[in-house]
Write a protein that holds these residues in place. Structure first.
Motif, PDB file in Angstrom:
ATOM      1  N   UNK A 250      12.106  14.513  91.248  1.00 25.96           N
ATOM      2  CA  UNK A 250      10.767  14.895  91.701  1.00 25.96           C
ATOM      3  C   UNK A 250       9.697  14.531  90.664  1.00 25.96           C
TER       4      UNK A 250
ATOM      5  N   UNK B 188       9.993  11.748  93.855  1.00 22.52           N
ATOM      6  CA  UNK B 188      10.191  11.950  95.296  1.00 22.52           C
ATOM      7  C   UNK B 188       9.475  13.204  95.778  1.00 22.52           C
ATOM      8  N   UNK B 189       8.780  13.082  96.874  1.00 19.91           N
ATOM      9  CA  UNK B 189       8.214  14.252  97.533  1.00 19.91           C
ATOM     10  C   UNK B 189       9.299  14.981  98.312  1.00 19.91           C
ATOM     11  N   UNK B 190       8.999  16.215  98.719  1.00 17.24           N
ATOM     12  CA  UNK B 190      10.012  17.000  99.425  1.00 17.24           C
ATOM     13  C   UNK B 190      10.271  16.479 100.831  1.00 17.24           C
ATOM     14  N   UNK B 191       9.257  15.882 101.454  1.00 17.21           N
ATOM     15  CA  UNK B 191       9.472  15.339 102.809  1.00 17.21           C
ATOM     16  C   UNK B 191      10.258  14.039 102.724  1.00 17.21           C
TER      17      UNK B 191
ATOM     18  N   UNK C  69      21.289  16.821 102.921  1.00 18.72           N
ATOM     19  CA  UNK C  69      19.955  16.407 102.443  1.00 18.72           C
ATOM     20  C   UNK C  69      19.517  17.296 101.280  1.00 18.72           C
ATOM     21  N   UNK C  70      19.901  18.555 101.317  1.00 20.07           N
ATOM     22  CA  UNK C  70      19.563  19.444 100.203  1.00 20.07           C
ATOM     23  C   UNK C  70      20.443  19.140  98.993  1.00 20.07           C
TER      24      UNK C  70
ATOM     25  N   UNK D 119      12.456  21.864  94.668  1.00 18.34           N
ATOM     26  CA  UNK D 119      11.271  21.013  94.524  1.00 18.34           C
ATOM     27  C   UNK D 119      10.111  21.865  94.008  1.00 18.34           C
TER      28      UNK D 119
ATOM     29  N   UNK E 208       8.933  20.962 104.885  1.00 21.17           N
ATOM     30  CA  UNK E 208       8.747  20.540 103.492  1.00 21.17           C
ATOM     31  C   UNK E 208       7.301  20.222 103.079  1.00 21.17           C
TER      32      UNK E 208
ATOM     33  N   UNK F 200      12.375  13.084 100.389  1.00 19.51           N
ATOM     34  CA  UNK F 200      13.723  13.120  99.788  1.00 19.51           C
ATOM     35  C   UNK F 200      14.746  13.702 100.749  1.00 19.51           C
ATOM     36  N   UNK F 201      14.980  12.979 101.820  1.00 14.98           N
ATOM     37  CA  UNK F 201      16.014  13.398 102.773  1.00 14.98           C
ATOM     38  C   UNK F 201      17.083  12.329 102.909  1.00 14.98           C
TER      39      UNK F 201
ATOM     40  N   UNK G 227       2.016  15.249 102.591  1.00 13.28           N
ATOM     41  CA  UNK G 227       1.786  15.032 104.021  1.00 13.28           C
ATOM     42  C   UNK G 227       0.530  14.180 104.246  1.00 13.28           C
TER      43      UNK G 227
END
Lengths: 581, 286
Positions: free
Chosen positions: A352, A390-393, A413-414, B257, B238, A395-396, A54
């Motif tokens: 990731x 890829x970050x979690x935010x 997305x998941x 993740x 996230x 990777x959508x 973030x």
């Protein structure tokens, strides 16, 4: 009232790759160097333990604070430019090391064709191949002449790579072996080989073994931790100015770094630069720093703006097409790095994990390595696959047709978070008479100085080259066995988003003062003791990431500055007739 | 480096998963979810407070499912009713399903509240000088697509040529307050009830109208507000739990993740997908 400081040999504006290299080279040669950086002081400890998507990716921690100064932007000469107000739309590095700290690390060289693009295009296809509005030109230096400086950059930065089977000649091997090959990269390479192409591992500034460079600086081994692009390195394992050239400069004892020092003017009279005027942004005190040589080595926007604010060089006028400062502004916007995304239903990758320059590529459609006789564009680019981590935010990614929110979005997305691979074409972007920089008539910075204004639009060349690249990406993804392949859409217009830092030109190099601002040592034609170093020297943008080319030019400029300090005078001879049409 | 990494890997399976499942079952069985949305403030409060555990391994509260999180309180939204609209809207955007919890349970509304209370919410690093040219420009600034031409109709404000996107004197916090109140007003106008009392598909209809820019806001496009809401909801789901969302790293659990890690150098060549128990910045910084 500005306080006048003691004169030094060299004052450098900016501490990124360009300013860092010049500072190191000149202080190593025994000259007294003062380097001014608008941002804050930084060291590896600032980037240790802060793997926070973030903060860095979404809130642009390392990017220029636009509340003090930004850019304005428009498409057409007759429009009113508006300020680019948020960091989401405009990311330029700041703080010690500049963009060189948060870069990804892709470390290619430009192709020999790039440096002589005008001559070679005319030679192979005739003058008609170049549209009237295109103002591409030769750089005033060839690849062969620049090779030794590329070599110097590679060794200083410890670049880790393997030879491009179709690449230009290298005087020595990469100092470190290539990055690890992951299953998705292998899938890409196998598919490319099946199609008759020549894939290889992307040369990387994420260093693969502990490495001591020729300056005695150590770069650590990359851990593939995934927090790389838009981050400083946790481990000092990415080649960046704060672990290489800045400490090298410091160790000489000849170098003084002043951070939070915002340069407002180059001081000059009678065709000679006397120094710079800057403000200590902590105290507000103004200083005059005199020097024998002034080096502007900031980002493209700042190099151009400081020349314009200081009234040095003839500003480019698009109506008459005369003048040089601001001419041939160029770069890779939303018209480059387009391609296709493949979704795999039965394959899952460890997306990731990664590193900024971890990836594979092939150069079969780069530069002029393929015949453009029947194509409606010139130049080319690399087809690349990257594994940034890829970050979690971030990777959508969902297949087209999926809503942007709600249950179906969440499900897809998941499901696809670790099941999608993106290919892109890093295509070159040409220069045009209608794309340029000047000062904005309305919007101002903290000191009430005008902002730089960008005028930029796309052309048929941009559309056609993207279309070609997207088709190739799709072809490879199909061979890779993707179940769903979504093509990127080609933008009709420039979207005023300055995202990747690939913005260059405006103070371009060449062999003719009519069409270039600096010679091939990046010395101003008009002012012998002023050197303007950085991407601002690119006459047009090559088909690949720019950093080693910027590094090589900085080494070239350093050599020139030393020559000037010893002998003075103009280092290059101007050609009488223009190399362009 | 690799030592630390191996130790990380030795940790056993994640216990949060189990909690998540039982909570979902509870919510379904007790009918707390009306149309997929957590309803009134009292029940919403119960859901967000009662079963959250703290991921902080150093505190004494580990395993105590009933300890409320003290940081789950409003610091930006003064009116509770605005925050209730925010909760309902974020849950429609990222609903609870069989994969795991939705935006509310993950703390996304508190995440957004905290973000707006800070420098980002007040546009501290944005260029906010006059003149702000209103009326012609595309303000769809949070949308990350490369092609602005594809970003939905902007009715009378559509400019055939895109411009730099953010051209409003409103900061993000102000956009949110106006936008949430407008969501509620739109619900009153269309359905004669509060947004939080509307059915799920009615809430969706309103959100879609904002997404398409069919609702008039003052000083900002409804599309801009919607994209901001969408972006921050996903961030709240996230982003690292340090920001108040992604409770118990359940957002990361759904996506498999692993959170911030020192190194993948020993695993990155693996042909198989490697599932790891997530670690937060709290764990990483030690």
């Amino acid at each position: 009232m500005a306080k006048k400081l003691d004169k030094v040999d060299v004052v450098v504006v900016g501490s990124g790759w360009s300013g860092g290299i010049v500072s190191a080279e000149l202080s190593k040669a025994g000259y007294k160097v003062v380097t001014l950086e608008r941002g804050e002081n930084r060291k590896t400890a600032d980037y240790t333990g802060v793997k926070d998507e973030l903060r860095y990716t979404n809130r642009f921690e390392m990017m220029q604070n636009l509340s003090h100064e930004t850019i304005t932007s428009r498409n057409e000469i007759n429009e009113t430019a508006l300020p680019v107000r948020t960091q989401g739309e405009m990311m330029a590095g700041t703080d010690l090391g500049g963009g060189g700290v948060h870069w990804a690390g892709a470390s290619y060289r430009f192709d020999p064709y790039d440096f002589e693009i005008y001559s070679k295009t005319v030679e192979r296809y005739g003058k008609k191949k170049i549209p009237e509005d295109m103002t591409i030109q030769d750089w005033g230096i060839t690849y062969d002449e620049l090779e030794k400086y590329y070599d110097k950059f590679d060794k200083m930065a410890g670049i880790s790579g393997e030879e491009d089977p179709l690449g230009p000649k290298r005087s020595s091997d990469y100092p470190n072996p290539p990055m690890k090959e992951t299953p998705n990269l292998r899938l890409f390479k196998d598919a490319a080989k099946n199609l008759g192409y020549h894939p290889f591992q992307i040369p990387s500034g994420n260093i693969t073994e502990n490495y001591e460079n020729p300056d005695g600086q150590v770069i650590n081994q990359c851990q593939y931790c995934a927090f790389c692009t838009q981050y400083g390195c946790d481990f000092g394992a990415k080649a960046d100015p704060i672990v290489t050239v800045i400490p090298a400069a410091k160790e000489t004892g000849n170098f003084e770094l002043r951070t939070q020092s915002y340069v407002r003017r180059v001081l000059h009279d009678g065709g000679k630069a006397n120094g710079v005027l800057y403000v200590d942004t902590v105290t507000g005190q103004e200083y005059e720093q005199p020097a024998d040589v002034v080096v502007l080595a900031a980002f493209t926007f700042t190099n151009n703006r400081l020349l314009m604010l200081s009234e040095i060089g003839e500003p480019y006028n698009p109506k008459t097409r005369k003048g040089v400062i601001g001419r041939n502004f160029n770069g890779q916007y939303n018209n480059s790095h387009l391609g296709a995304r493949g979704f795999f239903k039965d394959k899952k990758f460890n997306l990731y994990m990664g590193a900024g320059a971890l990836g594979a590529t092939f150069s079969d459609f780069q530069a002029d390595k393929f015949d453009h006789t029947d194509l409606d564009f010139i130049h080319g680019g690399q087809i690349e696959i990257r594994q940034y981590g890829d970050g979690a935010i971030a990777s959508n990614k969902v297949p087209k047709g999926t809503p942007k929110w709600g249950p179906e979005f969440k499900e897809n997305s998941i499901f696809y978070a670790n099941r999608n691979l993106n290919l892109w074409y890093t295509n070159a972007v040409m220069s045009y008479w209608h794309n340029y920089l000047d000062l904005d008539p309305t919007y101002k910075d903290d000191f009430n100085d005008p902002l730089i204004r960008i005028t930029n639009k796309f052309t048929d060349q941009d559309f056609n080259i993207s279309k070609f690249g997207i088709k190739k990406c799709k072809e490879v993804l199909k061979e890779m066995g993707a179940d769903i392949i979504d093509e990127d859409e080609i933008p009709k217009k420039f979207n005023h988003v300055y995202f990747g830092g690939h913005y260059t030109g405006g103070v371009i190099m060449g062999d003719n003062p009519e069409t270039s601002a600096v010679n091939n040592y990046l010395q101003m034609w008009d002012v012998d003791n002023l050197f303007v170093v950085g991407g601002s020297a690119f006459p047009q943008f090559g088909g690949i990431h720019p950093t080693p080319t910027i590094g090589a030019l900085a080494y070239r400029a350093s050599e020139g500055i030393e020559k000037y300090l010893k002998n003075g005078g103009q280092l290059a001879t101007a050609k009488d007739n223009s190399s362009t049409a | 480096m690799s030592d630390k990494y191996d130790k990380d890997n030795e940790k056993d399976v994640n216990t949060n998963d189990k909690d998540g499942v039982s909570r979902r079952r509870f919510i379904k069985n007790t009918g707390l979810v009306a149309g997929g949305v957590v309803g009134g403030s009292l029940l919403g409060g119960v859901v967000t407070n009662q079963w959250n555990t703290t991921p902080d391994k150093d505190t004494q509260t580990k395993g105590n499912k009933t300890t409320p999180e003290l940081q789950d309180a409003r610091m930006f939204f003064s009116r509770k009713e605005d925050f209730e609209v925010l909760k309902a809207a974020t849950e429609r955007i990222f609903p609870e399903d069989d994969n795991g919890p939705g935006a509310v349970e993950l703390g996304a509304p508190y995440f957004i509240d905290k973000q707006l209370a800070g420098q980002w919410g007040s546009n501290a690093k944005a260029y906010m000088r006059d003149p702000f040219k209103q009326g012609k420009q595309v303000q769809d600034y949070e949308h990350q697509d490369r092609d602005q031409d594809k970003q939905g109709p902007h009715s009378d404000t559509q400019n055939p040529t895109p411009t730099p996107r953010y051209q409003t004197r409103l900061n993000r916090g102000e956009m949110f307050i106006q936008g949430l109140r407008k969501l509620d007003k739109e619900s009153q106008d269309r359905f004669k009830k509060k947004f939080i009392d509307a059915e799920g598909d009615q809430q969706d209809e309103i959100l879609e109208a904002f997404e398409k820019g069919e609702v008039q806001m003052k000083g900002v496009e409804a599309t801009t507000f919607f994209n901001l809401l969408l972006q921050t909801t996903l961030e709240g789901v996230y982003a690292d739990p340090v920001y108040g969302g992604n409770k118990n790293m359940q957002g990361w659990v759904m996506k498999e993740y692993p959170g911030p890690r020192a190194a993948y150098i020993n695993d990155i060549e693996s042909d198989d997908f490697i599932k790891m128990e997530p670690k937060s910045l709290r764990d990483y910084q030690g």
